[in-house]
Design an enzyme around this catalytic site. Sequence first.
Site, PDB file in Angstrom:
ATOM      1  N   GLU A  69      46.169  34.400  45.739  1.00 15.02           N
ATOM      2  CA  GLU A  69      46.315  35.837  46.014  1.00 15.02           C
ATOM      3  C   GLU A  69      47.732  36.184  46.448  1.00 15.02           C
ATOM      4  OE1 GLU A  69      43.478  37.627  48.717  1.00 15.02           O
ATOM      5  OE2 GLU A  69      44.236  39.619  48.185  1.00 15.02           O
ATOM      6  N   ASP A  85      41.929  32.024  47.279  1.00 15.15           N
ATOM      7  CA  ASP A  85      42.134  33.109  48.232  1.00 15.15           C
ATOM      8  C   ASP A  85      42.344  32.454  49.602  1.00 15.15           C
ATOM      9  OD1 ASP A  85      42.190  35.415  49.696  1.00 15.15           O
ATOM     10  OD2 ASP A  85      40.558  36.367  48.583  1.00 15.15           O
ATOM     11  N   ILE A  87      42.953  33.674  52.583  1.00 17.08           N
ATOM     12  CA  ILE A  87      42.080  34.324  53.579  1.00 17.08           C
ATOM     13  C   ILE A  87      41.401  35.483  52.856  1.00 17.08           C
ATOM     14  CG2 ILE A  87      41.851  35.564  55.764  1.00 17.08           C
ATOM     15  CD1 ILE A  87      44.362  34.261  56.799  1.00 17.08           C
ATOM     16  N   ASP A  88      40.111  35.367  52.624  1.00 11.15           N
ATOM     17  CA  ASP A  88      39.371  36.507  52.072  1.00 11.15           C
ATOM     18  C   ASP A  88      38.726  37.222  53.249  1.00 11.15           C
ATOM     19  OD1 ASP A  88      38.415  38.114  49.898  1.00 11.15           O
ATOM     20  OD2 ASP A  88      36.440  37.400  50.478  1.00 11.15           O
ATOM     21  N   THR A  90      41.040  39.642  54.949  1.00  8.73           N
ATOM     22  CA  THR A  90      42.270  39.714  55.756  1.00  8.73           C
ATOM     23  C   THR A  90      42.194  40.817  56.820  1.00  8.73           C
ATOM     24  OG1 THR A  90      43.579  38.782  53.975  1.00  8.73           O
ATOM     25  CG2 THR A  90      44.778  40.054  55.621  1.00  8.73           C
ATOM     26  N   ASP A 216      38.906  36.511  44.688  1.00  9.15           N
ATOM     27  CA  ASP A 216      37.847  37.012  45.585  1.00  9.15           C
ATOM     28  C   ASP A 216      36.477  36.442  45.208  1.00  9.15           C
ATOM     29  OD1 ASP A 216      39.521  38.929  46.954  1.00  9.15           O
ATOM     30  OD2 ASP A 216      39.325  40.267  45.224  1.00  9.15           O
TER      31      ASP A 216
HETATM   32  C1  IPD Z   1      39.117  41.838  50.122  1.00 15.67           C
HETATM   33  C2  IPD Z   1      37.750  41.510  50.666  1.00 15.67           C
HETATM   34  C3  IPD Z   1      36.902  42.750  50.750  1.00 15.67           C
HETATM   35  C4  IPD Z   1      36.788  43.441  49.413  1.00 15.67           C
HETATM   36  C5  IPD Z   1      38.167  43.725  48.846  1.00 15.67           C
HETATM   37  C6  IPD Z   1      38.986  42.449  48.766  1.00 15.67           C
HETATM   38  P1  IPD Z   1      41.175  40.363  50.996  1.00 15.67           P
HETATM   39  O1  IPD Z   1      39.907  40.677  49.996  1.00 15.67           O
HETATM   40  O2  IPD Z   1      37.111  40.556  49.857  1.00 15.67           O
HETATM   41  O3  IPD Z   1      35.590  42.476  51.176  1.00 15.67           O
HETATM   42  O4  IPD Z   1      36.069  44.628  49.568  1.00 15.67           O
HETATM   43  O5  IPD Z   1      37.992  44.257  47.552  1.00 15.67           O
HETATM   44  O6  IPD Z   1      40.264  42.741  48.264  1.00 15.67           O
HETATM   45  O7  IPD Z   1      42.184  41.439  50.734  1.00 15.67           O
HETATM   46  O8  IPD Z   1      40.665  40.400  52.361  1.00 15.67           O
HETATM   47  O9  IPD Z   1      41.601  39.016  50.566  1.00 15.67           O
HETATM   48 CA    CA Z   2      40.405  38.403  48.846  1.00 14.52          CA
END
Ligand code: IPD
Ligand code: CA
Length: 263
Positions: A69, A85, A87-88, A90, A216
């Site tokens: 990412e 990813d 940190i999913d 963030t 994701d």
């Molecule tokens: C996000 C998370 C979130 C989702 C967003 C993503 P990130 O990833 O997974 O739940 O709703 O579409 O972008 O930005 O925290 O890596």
């Molecule tokens: Ca993510």
Amino acid sequence: MSANLLALASDVGRESADFVRRTRPAGRVDVAATKSSPTDAVTEIDRASEQLIRERILDLRPDDGFVGEEGRDILGTSGVEWIVDPIDGTVNFVYDIPCYAVSIAAAVDGTVEAGFVIDVPSREEWSAVRGEGSWRTDGDGQHRLTAPDPPVLGHLLVGTGFHYTREIRTKQAEAMARMLPQVRDIRRTGSAALNICDVAAGRLDVYVEQGLMPWDRAAAGLVATEAGLVLSGLDGEPDERLVMAAHPAISEEYFALVRACGF
Ligand code: IPD
Ligand code: CA
């Protein structure tokens, strides 16, 4: 081979989760930059976590490709590509809400063959190997995942998320307003990877989100399908436009509802 890829994803994923947990300062974490919109944050720890994962994997497998990412894509020559990813969730990480994960998938010739997701604060792990199954691992050991039978349409608990860009959020909100009266309720807990794994464990009944990127959903998607769920997109495979997940007993009816709501 896929089992070896999962073993590496698990080792590196655990190391990265330990790093993120150890490095996180108390309170609110500083945002280092923003990406697709002013609310799409990245922290120095996201970047360092991705660098750690990249170094560990490519040190051992220098010919593999890498898509993360937060960094530049690396084109490999081996046919194996890592989709990461660091940190999913963030925003949860920034606010100290204990719901964020490291997600690592390995694809061979474009098909995800192994996936590993680790919930950083709780240390709960989700893993999958194509054709062999998926598992949730906690302090009590490893539990094979079999998505439980779903309730009827009107009783579904729907996991979802909202994109960072205003145009997509507006469309999502309108579609969700149409769906809400037709289901039990929705949950938006802030990590797509963990939410898709939640469906595999029966903590949510179904899932829908627009605008997800491969990192994701790559690892969690395999956890879900190996648990017996159906994953779909707008008109075929899931992609950035739409990701839906449901038990096969309800998938056709639920996917039709999602489309009718205008997602
Ligand atoms: C996000 C998370 C979130 C989702 C967003 C993503 P990130 O990833 O997974 O739940 O709703 O579409 O972008 O930005 O925290 O890596
Ligand atoms: Ca993510």
